[in-house]
Design an enzyme around this catalytic site. Structure first.
Site, PDB file in Angstrom:
ATOM      1  N   ILE A 694    -129.326 -39.784  -3.314  1.00  0.00           N
ATOM      2  CA  ILE A 694    -129.115 -39.128  -4.610  1.00  0.00           C
ATOM      3  C   ILE A 694    -129.274 -40.082  -5.779  1.00  0.00           C
ATOM      4  O   ILE A 694    -129.230 -39.663  -6.940  1.00  0.00           O
ATOM      5  CB  ILE A 694    -127.717 -38.474  -4.690  1.00  0.00           C
ATOM      6  CG1 ILE A 694    -126.598 -39.505  -4.470  1.00  0.00           C
ATOM      7  CG2 ILE A 694    -127.600 -37.331  -3.713  1.00  0.00           C
ATOM      8  CD1 ILE A 694    -125.201 -38.941  -4.685  1.00  0.00           C
ATOM      9  N   GLY A 697    -130.061 -48.049  -7.930  1.00  0.00           N
ATOM     10  CA  GLY A 697    -129.938 -48.923  -9.087  1.00  0.00           C
ATOM     11  C   GLY A 697    -130.035 -50.363  -8.672  1.00  0.00           C
ATOM     12  O   GLY A 697    -130.454 -50.690  -7.554  1.00  0.00           O
ATOM     13  N   VAL A 702    -127.535 -44.932  -3.319  1.00  0.00           N
ATOM     14  CA  VAL A 702    -126.361 -44.080  -3.191  1.00  0.00           C
ATOM     15  C   VAL A 702    -126.760 -42.813  -2.443  1.00  0.00           C
ATOM     16  O   VAL A 702    -127.764 -42.176  -2.780  1.00  0.00           O
ATOM     17  CB  VAL A 702    -125.773 -43.725  -4.572  1.00  0.00           C
ATOM     18  CG1 VAL A 702    -124.531 -42.858  -4.415  1.00  0.00           C
ATOM     19  CG2 VAL A 702    -125.435 -44.992  -5.355  1.00  0.00           C
ATOM     20  N   ASP A 819    -117.969 -52.984 -17.458  1.00  0.00           N
ATOM     21  CA  ASP A 819    -119.168 -52.158 -17.622  1.00  0.00           C
ATOM     22  C   ASP A 819    -118.773 -50.691 -17.798  1.00  0.00           C
ATOM     23  O   ASP A 819    -119.330 -49.815 -17.154  1.00  0.00           O
ATOM     24  CB  ASP A 819    -120.104 -52.334 -16.428  1.00  0.00           C
ATOM     25  CG  ASP A 819    -121.526 -51.863 -16.739  1.00  0.00           C
ATOM     26  OD1 ASP A 819    -121.863 -51.760 -17.939  1.00  0.00           O
ATOM     27  OD2 ASP A 819    -122.292 -51.602 -15.804  1.00  0.00           O
TER      28      ASP A 819
END
Length: 1011
Positions: A694, A697, A702, A819
């Site tokens: 799905i 990065g 993921v 972050d």
């Protein structure tokens, strides 16, 4: 006849020598009793670590927060323990300290209704339980408080309902502070019966709209009256002029109308008068008699007329704020002779005439803001005589002449705004020597001169466009964020030291006479958002390194002498604007740029061509290529494609076999659970298929995997034979932090699975995806996803604040995410927010002490300035990032959206817009979600304001997450307050502190406190 005295048996002579010892024993027994009571109180509070000094050994009078009676033995007279994180109710045993007169438990987290146990503290005179979590209505029998009580301080809790009328029966009360609660009834007239009252604080409560009772004029002993932000309307009563002892009057941020009563101006002891942000009209009374006035703030009203000359008699006046009114006429010359005047803000009025020539001559003037008027003449010569001037803002007037040479030796100067005037002559070179100079905005004048060889190191914003500056572009300074020098006469080559200014957002030097090549070092500007070099004499090729600037979205290199091909990698940038017209570029335009979005970007480059018909340029054809060469080329390409297919098939087959072997070999995987799980390693590894992928990065892929009883999200660190050190460190940080955290608003890490060639993190699956997709995907991809309603947005903000508050204040040592952004905030089916992706988080080795990060990590638009510049990590970097998220929620804009100007990100846009509109939110909030609802609009405006405060440039000036959560929680429950600063014993509203200096976001310009 008087009765006989009672018979007392004689003391035996043998016991007389022991009498002093018996008295001492009695005293030590009392001492021991108070110590035992304190130890019992400590136990009732759960033995909080700050009370570690409260132990059975030693003198209890030396314990933290304990004050014993002077000259009265060791009996406890006072307990003062603010800010030690008490989380349990006040124990009833506290009133067994029969000598207790002073109790301060402020700034804790004590829950529950009003602590009626205090009724039994018969000697109590001072009670401060402000800044806690008390709730509910005050009891109707509040007059049962101790009869000698003088100070009753309940500020910043969650008390609701009416203020009981019985409060007027406290016979000795001097200070009654009920501000920043949730009282929503009427203001009881009976308060006017408190004849002993000296200080009354009712501010920032959602009372029913009402006028100020005339009866309050009977409080003639009052010295401090604070009734700001409490829905007051109508006129200010004339009776307030009877308060002959009044020193501080604050009625700000209400809807008061009419004129300011003459009696208020004539109060002799008045020192501070705050009436800003109302709807008052009229003007300043000619009969000002309060010669003790120190501060006047009547800004943001409908006041008009002229400033009376008598204002020059206020010899103690230090602050004069009249901005955002309709004052006219000349500024009285007598103001220039006031000896203590330090801060003058008269912007956005209709003042004419000239500035008082003696401004700054007799006082240590620190700030002068007279922008947006019709003032003519020249700048006064003596502005910096006191060597204290930090900010001079005179933009948007009709000023002329030279900049005074005296400003060239003004080494305290931080900010200079002189744009949109008629200044001429040479810009004083000495100004560049001011060591802390941060902002210079001088656009649209007729100034001449040259820039220094190197710009000041603290300069962050330089805007001198449309003047007549000459000479070379200097070496740029390390903190520079924006340099706009368009429309001057700069010459020579561009400096090559771009690597020394890594945080530059805007470089705009169009329409000058700059020569030479564009340095390849320009690619080191990783935060550059806009590049404008149009209308110069640049030559050579466009450096390919430009394509390495990840956030660059606007490029204008038109009208130069550039040659060569356009770098193919330029098409990888997400450009909103591109103009390479009127050059000598050759070859084919990169395919990614051959579309209608750029159909005006390549005009007048005769040797450029395109293979797409969408671009109105010659088609790329070379008729000299023979059919034979074409055939050979196609043959080579076909063979190459065949080789690639065979190699790829072999690779995929080998990987499939190896993956299958590993996935079904349970001994190759190790599962470490942080919560009870009912699945095995093999159930996890079997789900790592392309069908379940799905997202991906920089840290890995993921997957969403459905197991027997639940769906989980699996983050797989890249399948490398040996993980590099950076990924290993990120993995270990995420496991260490998330494995120890338990909070409803932080994504739950169920377990981690380590294998020979990859590592997996197994999370709870959060169904609704990221906040970023809900806020922005509709705009970016035209995705037909419903907009988030305002109640959902506020709920999300509260949830994230709870998670961050837990990390910062309840984890020891504190957890810093580093972050925080909307794409790292996930939403479940009920739109409950959960903070995710702790791969960049760090735990501070020592609480409250900044840690230097070895690598700057984070996302553009969310990164705190000190983090990017100094690599200093503490909780305030998360506060800044969360402030950006609040701005996204309130405005609907993205973090990198700087609007039409050159600032480049949402935080700067928000500050600039607030400053320009003087606090009028207008169209700042997202119209799509607030619509016609006044309640939603008001809440969105508070969230917007809070976002501005969280994104202050100075970390120390930002609120803590605990303070932020208090505001948002109050807002969600009803109405909340925001924006006040604790300054000694008094409160100064943060809105008043907003000024035209907001562009620099200096700590002194914006402070924050929640009550």
């Amino acid at each position: 006849m008087a009765p006989d005295p009672p018979f007392l048996p004689p003391i035996p002579l043998l016991l007389l020598p022991l009498l002093p010892a018996l008295l001492l024993f009695s005293q030590s027994t009392a001492e021991s009793e108070d110590k035992q009571i304190l130890l019992r109180i400590k136990d009732d509070w759960g033995n909080p670590p700050p009370l570690s000094s409260w132990n059975s050994s030693g003198d209890h009078c030396s314990w933290l927060g304990i004050q014993c009676a002077v000259g009265g033995g060791d009996a406890v007279a006072g307990i003062s323990i603010p800010s030690i994180n008490l989380t349990r109710p006040i124990p009833s045993s506290i009133c067994k300290l029969h000598g207790l007169t002073h109790l301060d438990l402020s700034f804790n987290n004590i829950p529950g209704p009003f602590p009626s146990v205090i009724y039994n503290c018969s000697a109590l005179q001072y009670l401060d339980i402000s800044q806690n979590l008390f709730f509910g209505e005050l009891p109707a029998d509040i007059d049962r408080m101790p009869r000698n009580l003088t100070d009753f301080i309940l500020s910043a809790n969650n008390f609701t309902g009416d203020i009981p009328t019985s409060i007027s029966r406290l016979p000795a009360i001097k200070r009654l502070h009920l501000d920043y609660n949730l009282f929503d009834g009427i203001i009881p007239l009976e308060i006017s019966n408190l004849s002993t009252l000296e200080s009354l604080w009712l501010a920032a409560n959602p009372f029913l709209p009402t006028s100020i009772p005339d009866e309050f004029g009977n409080l003639t002993g009052l010295t401090f009256l604070w009734m700001a932000k409490m829905s007051l309307n109508g006129r200010i009563p004339e009776t307030l002029g009877k308060m002959e002892n009044l020193e501080h009057l604050d009625l700000a941020m209400n809807s008061l109308t009419g004129e300011i009563p003459a009696g208020i101006w004539m109060l002799k002891k008045m020192k501070k008068l705050y009436l800003y942000a109302n709807k008052l009209n009229g003007g300043i009374n000619e009969s000002i008699g309060g010669e003790g006035l120190v501060e006047i703030d009547v800004s943001t009203n409908n006041l008009a007329g002229t400033i009376p000359e008598v204002i020059g008699q206020l010899r103690n006046l230090s602050i004069l704020f009249l901005y955002f009114n309709q004052f006219s006429g000349a500024i009285p010359a007598s103001i220039g002779k006031l000896p203590k005047l330090t801060d003058i803000r008269l912007f956005n009025n209709r003042f004419t005439g000239i500035l008082p020539p003696e401004l700054g001559r007799y006082s240590k003037l620190a700030n002068l803001e007279v922008d947006d008027n019709v003032i003519a003449g020249e700048l006064p010569e003596h502005l910096c005589n006191g060597k204290a001037l930090t900010s001079l803002i005179v933009s948007d007037n009709m000023l002329i002449g030279n900049i005074p040479e005296s400003l060239g030796s003004c080494y305290t100067l931080l900010s200079l705004h002189i744009q949109n005037n008629g200044f001429s002559g040479e810009f004083p070179a000495g100004i560049w020597s001011a060591p802390n100079l941060s902002v210079v905005i001088a656009r649209r004048n007729s100034l001449t001169g040259s820039l220094p060889n190197k710009l000041p190191r603290n300069l962050t914003l330089l805007d001198i466009r449309n003047n007549q500056f000459i000479g070379k572009i200097p070496s740029l300074a390390g903190n520079l964020r924006m340099f706009n020098g368009d429309g001057n006469k700069f010459s020579g080559e561009l400096p090559a030291n771009f690597s020394e200014i890594p945080f530059l957002h805007v470089l705009s030097l169009g329409n000058n006479q700059i020569t030479g090549k564009i340095p390849a070092t320009i690619g080191s500007l990783k935060f550059l958002n806009q590049l404008n070099l149009t209308g110069n004499l640049l030559s050579g090729e466009i450096p390919e390194s430009i394509a390495a600037i990840p956030v660059l979205n606007s490029i204008d290199l038109s009208v130069n002498h550039l040659s060569g091909q356009i770098p193919p990698t330029l098409g990888s940038l997400k450009l909103n604007f591109l103009n390479l017209s009127y050059n000598f570029l050759t070859g084919e335009i990169p395919m990614a740029l051959q579309n209608q979005a750029y159909d005006q970007s390549f005009l007048s480059n005769p040797s450029l061509c395109a293979s797409q018909t969408l671009i109105e340029l010659p088609t790329c054809r070379d008729q000299s290529i023979s059919h034979t060469k074409i055939s050979i080329t196609l043959l080579i390409l076909g063979f190459s494609l065949f080789v690639v297919v065979v190699a790829l098939s072999a690779f995929l087959y080998r990987e499939h076999c190896r993956s299958k072997s590993i996935n079904h070999d349970s001994s190759a995987w190790k599962l470490t659970a942080f919560h009870p799980v009912d699945f095995s390693e093999s159930a996890i590894t079997r789900g790592l298929t392309t069908r379940n992928l799905i997202g991906s990065g920089g840290g890995g892929m993921v997957y969403r995997v459905s197991l027997r009883r639940k769906t989980v999200a699996i983050k797989k660190v890249w399948n490398l034979r040996k993980l590099d050190a950076k990924l290993e460190k990120e993995f270990e940080a995420e496991v260490k932090i998330l494995g120890s955290i338990r909070h409803a608003n932080i994504v739950k890490l169920l377990c981690c699975v380590s294998g020979p060639n990859s590592k997996l993190l197994v999370y709870e699956y959060v169904e609704k995806g990221s906040l970023d997709s809900w806020l922005h995907r509709r705009r970016r991809d035209h995705y037909r996803q419903p907009s988030l309603s305002w109640p959902k947005r506020l709920k999300i903000a509260v949830g994230v604040a709870k998670g961050l508050c837990y990390m910062h204040h309840d984890c020891f040592p504190a957890v810093i995410h580093r972050d925080v952004k909307s794409s790292n905030i996930l939403l479940d089916l009920e739109f409950q927010a959960k903070i995710a992706d702790f791969g960049l988080a760090r735990i501070l080795a020592r609480g409250g002490e900044p840690e230097t990060a070895s690598v700057v990590a984070g996302s553009f638009g969310y990164m705190a300035p000190e983090y990017a510049a100094m690599r200093k990590v503490n909780e305030k970097v998360d506060v800044y990032s969360f402030g950006v998220v609040l701005l996204e929620l309130a405005t609907g804009r993205e973090a990198g959206d700087g609007g039409d100007d050159e600032e480049g990100n949402l935080a700067d846009w928000a500050w600039r817009l607030y400053k320009d509109r003087g606090g009028d939110m207008g169209k700042m909030v997202d119209e799509e979600v607030v619509g016609g609802s006044p309640e939603f609009r008001e809440e969105a405006e508070v969230v917007f304001m809070l976002g501005i405060m969280c994104t202050g440039r100075e970390a120390a000036g930002r609120p803590t997450m605990k303070e932020v959560l208090q505001v948002l929680t109050k807002l969600e429950r009803g109405r909340g307050g925001v924006g006040e600063k604790c300054d000694g014993g008094e409160l100064i509203n943060g809105k008043r502190r907003f000024s035209k200096l907001a562009e620099e976001r200096k700590d002194s310009e914006l402070s924050f406190c929640v009550f």
